[in-house]
Every structure is written in C-alpha cells, then in structure tokens.
Motif scaffolding. Structure first.
Motif, mmCIF file in Angstrom:
data_model
loop_
_atom_site.group_PDB
_atom_site.id
_atom_site.type_symbol
_atom_site.label_atom_id
_atom_site.label_comp_id
_atom_site.label_asym_id
_atom_site.label_seq_id
_atom_site.Cartn_x
_atom_site.Cartn_y
_atom_site.Cartn_z
ATOM 1 N N GLY A 179 0.777 -1.234 0.000
ATOM 2 C CA GLY A 179 0.000 0.000 0.000
ATOM 3 C C GLY A 179 0.807 1.280 0.000
ATOM 4 O O GLY A 179 0.243 2.367 0.123
ATOM 5 N N ASP A 180 2.135 1.186 -0.136
ATOM 6 C CA ASP A 180 2.984 2.384 -0.191
ATOM 7 C C ASP A 180 2.876 2.973 -1.604
ATOM 8 O O ASP A 180 3.474 2.465 -2.548
ATOM 9 C CB ASP A 180 4.442 2.018 0.128
ATOM 10 C CG ASP A 180 5.329 3.245 0.276
ATOM 11 O OD1 ASP A 180 5.143 4.223 -0.480
ATOM 12 O OD2 ASP A 180 6.223 3.233 1.144
ATOM 13 N N LEU A 181 2.107 4.038 -1.734
ATOM 14 C CA LEU A 181 1.847 4.611 -3.052
ATOM 15 C C LEU A 181 3.074 5.297 -3.640
ATOM 16 O O LEU A 181 3.269 5.297 -4.857
ATOM 17 C CB LEU A 181 0.672 5.605 -2.957
ATOM 18 C CG LEU A 181 0.222 6.241 -4.272
ATOM 19 C CD1 LEU A 181 -0.084 5.197 -5.344
ATOM 20 C CD2 LEU A 181 -0.989 7.143 -4.036
ATOM 21 N N ILE A 182 3.927 5.878 -2.804
ATOM 22 C CA ILE A 182 5.133 6.551 -3.315
ATOM 23 C C ILE A 182 6.059 5.538 -3.984
ATOM 24 O O ILE A 182 6.527 5.750 -5.112
ATOM 25 C CB ILE A 182 5.855 7.299 -2.173
ATOM 26 C CG1 ILE A 182 4.996 8.482 -1.713
ATOM 27 C CG2 ILE A 182 7.232 7.790 -2.636
ATOM 28 C CD1 ILE A 182 5.562 9.243 -0.523
ATOM 29 N N LEU A 183 6.305 4.410 -3.318
ATOM 30 C CA LEU A 183 7.146 3.372 -3.920
ATOM 31 C C LEU A 183 6.476 2.774 -5.149
ATOM 32 O O LEU A 183 7.151 2.444 -6.139
ATOM 33 C CB LEU A 183 7.454 2.279 -2.902
ATOM 34 C CG LEU A 183 8.416 2.633 -1.771
ATOM 35 C CD1 LEU A 183 8.639 1.422 -0.856
ATOM 36 C CD2 LEU A 183 9.761 3.122 -2.326
ATOM 37 N N SER A 184 5.173 2.623 -5.089
ATOM 38 C CA SER A 184 4.438 2.044 -6.218
ATOM 39 C C SER A 184 4.528 2.934 -7.448
ATOM 40 O O SER A 184 4.741 2.449 -8.567
ATOM 41 C CB SER A 184 2.971 1.819 -5.827
ATOM 42 O OG SER A 184 2.870 0.910 -4.757
ATOM 43 N N LEU A 185 4.380 4.242 -7.245
ATOM 44 C CA LEU A 185 4.503 5.168 -8.378
ATOM 45 C C LEU A 185 5.940 5.211 -8.899
ATOM 46 O O LEU A 185 6.167 5.322 -10.108
ATOM 47 C CB LEU A 185 4.056 6.572 -7.945
ATOM 48 C CG LEU A 185 2.548 6.752 -7.715
ATOM 49 C CD1 LEU A 185 2.266 8.127 -7.110
ATOM 50 C CD2 LEU A 185 1.769 6.574 -9.021
ATOM 51 N N ALA A 186 6.901 5.116 -7.982
ATOM 52 C CA ALA A 186 8.308 5.074 -8.400
ATOM 53 C C ALA A 186 8.576 3.849 -9.265
ATOM 54 O O ALA A 186 9.254 3.930 -10.297
ATOM 55 C CB ALA A 186 9.216 5.074 -7.172
ATOM 56 N N ALA A 187 8.023 2.700 -8.867
ATOM 57 C CA ALA A 187 8.196 1.468 -9.639
ATOM 58 C C ALA A 187 7.493 1.579 -10.977
ATOM 59 O O ALA A 187 8.004 1.098 -12.009
ATOM 60 C CB ALA A 187 7.647 0.279 -8.848
ATOM 61 N N TYR A 188 6.330 2.203 -11.003
ATOM 62 C CA TYR A 188 5.588 2.361 -12.252
ATOM 63 C C TYR A 188 6.380 3.227 -13.227
ATOM 64 O O TYR A 188 6.432 2.945 -14.422
ATOM 65 C CB TYR A 188 4.223 3.007 -11.973
ATOM 66 C CG TYR A 188 3.280 2.972 -13.147
ATOM 67 C CD1 TYR A 188 2.341 1.952 -13.281
ATOM 68 C CD2 TYR A 188 3.321 3.954 -14.134
ATOM 69 C CE1 TYR A 188 1.472 1.907 -14.368
ATOM 70 C CE2 TYR A 188 2.469 3.924 -15.219
ATOM 71 C CZ TYR A 188 1.538 2.893 -15.336
ATOM 72 O OH TYR A 188 0.693 2.859 -16.431
#
Length: 221
Positions: A179-188
């Motif tokens: 649920g960490d959106l910052i890391l998720s957006l970074a990965a995207y």
C-alpha cells in the motif's frame, strides 16, 4: 288464463337461463366438468413452476441493474485507503469525464481509486491515447513494451486495454509494497528494479517530478 300460463312459462325459462349464465358449470356434463377441472389443475401446476422462474429472472435483472448503477455512479473502492493517506492531486476539469466508464470499471476491478487513475493518465499522456514517448511507452498510461507483452495487450492505443493494463500494473505494485503509493509510483515510472537497486525512490529527476505531480510530495533527499 292461457296468457297467464304462457307468461309464467316464459318467466321460468328466463330464470333458468339467467341461472345458467351465472354459474354455467352447474349445467355442463360431468365429462365437461372433469375436463375443465383437469385444465384448471394443469394451469395451477404450470403457474407453480413458471412463477418462481420468472421471479428469479426478475431478481437477477434487478441485481444486474444495481451493479450497472454502482459501476457508473457510485464511489469506487479504495482497497489500500490511498485517498485518506495521500494527497492525490485533482485533474484538469476538462478531463473529468474522459474514459470515465472504463476508469470506474477498472477501479472497481482492481481496488485503485478513480482519482489516482485519472491523475496518472493526465500525468502520463494528458488523456491522449495515441501518445508515444521517446522511450517507446505507449497510450494513455504509457505502457512500456515489456508491460504490453506481460499483460497481453494487443493494441496499446486502445483505451480499454491500455487503462486496464496500467491499473493492473499499479495495483500489483501496491500489493508488492503493501500500500505504499510513493514506492508504487516510483516502480511504475522507473521500474521495480531501480526501486530495489536504490532501496526506495530512485534519484531520477523524472521519477521525482512524476511523484510530485501526482501526490504533491517532494521525495528528493
């Protein structure tokens, strides 16, 4: 005298006729009565069988109508409670209704809030389905060739295929990073390999700006 007899006879016949008309079954033969009775029983049995099926069909149609209403008009789910944890930025009002049915459908399917999907699309392509980046990313959510193959996309410029693949991708990262959106957006944006390599958001200006645009968060060290 004769006139009285004729009048009485006619009156009696008339009364008999009216009685027959009021309850004709009393005056038909037993065979006819039995036939009528069988037809009535058959009709009752058919009603017992058909009526539940009709009701079930009606209930199914009502359920489908409710689902369609919810898909089109209700607030979509937010599996990771991103709306309360992050300040997801609003999009330009001119994009508000673009591809909204597809976006809501994918939001329901993958648990990603509509607002995030819309902001990602605006940031990635400004809602232009035919956009191609210098790195070869394509369509509304800028799918890279590896993602296109991974998600079985046959036409990356088709809005439905592109949005579903993009939402599925970010949903996968949200699961991976709990649920960490910052890391998720970074990965995207930069790829999960770079998130792993740098132990967090990669120090790339493009990725930092990407997160800033979507969440208004400065991730630079």
């Amino acid at each position: 005298m004769i006139e009285n007899i004729v009048t009485t006879f006619i009156t009696n016949k008339k009364m008999q006729f009216e009685q027959k008309m009021s309850n004709p079954l009393q005056f038909v033969s037993n065979a006819k009565k039995q036939m009528f009775q069988r037809e009535l029983e058959t009709a009752i049995q058919v009603e017992k069988v058909v009526q539940p099926a009709v009701k079930q069909t009606m209930r199914a149609n009502e359920t489908e109508s409710v689902k369609e209403y919810e898909r089109r008009f209700s607030i979509a789910p937010d599996t990771w409670k991103l709306g309360s944890k992050y300040n997801i930025q609003s999009i330009n009002p001119e994009y508000e209704n673009m591809y909204i049915d597809i976006i809501k459908e994918m939001s329901q399917k993958y648990g990603v809030p509509v607002k995030l999907i819309q902001k990602m699309i605006e940031t990635e392509s400004h809602f232009r389905p035919n956009t191609v980046s210098h790195a070869g990313a394509r369509g509304l959510m800028q799918l890279m060739p590896v993602n296109i193959r991974e998600h079985g996309v046959t036409d990356p410029h088709d809005p439905r295929q592109n949005i579903e693949a993009g939402v599925k991708e970010i949903s996968g990262y949200l699961k991976q990073y709990k649920g960490d959106l910052i890391l998720s957006l970074a990965a995207y944006n930069a790829g999960p390999g770079n998130v792993r390599k740098y132990g967090g958001v990669p120090p790339f200006r493009e990725t930092e700006n990407y997160i800033k645009k979507i969440l208004n968060v400065d991730v630079r060290a």
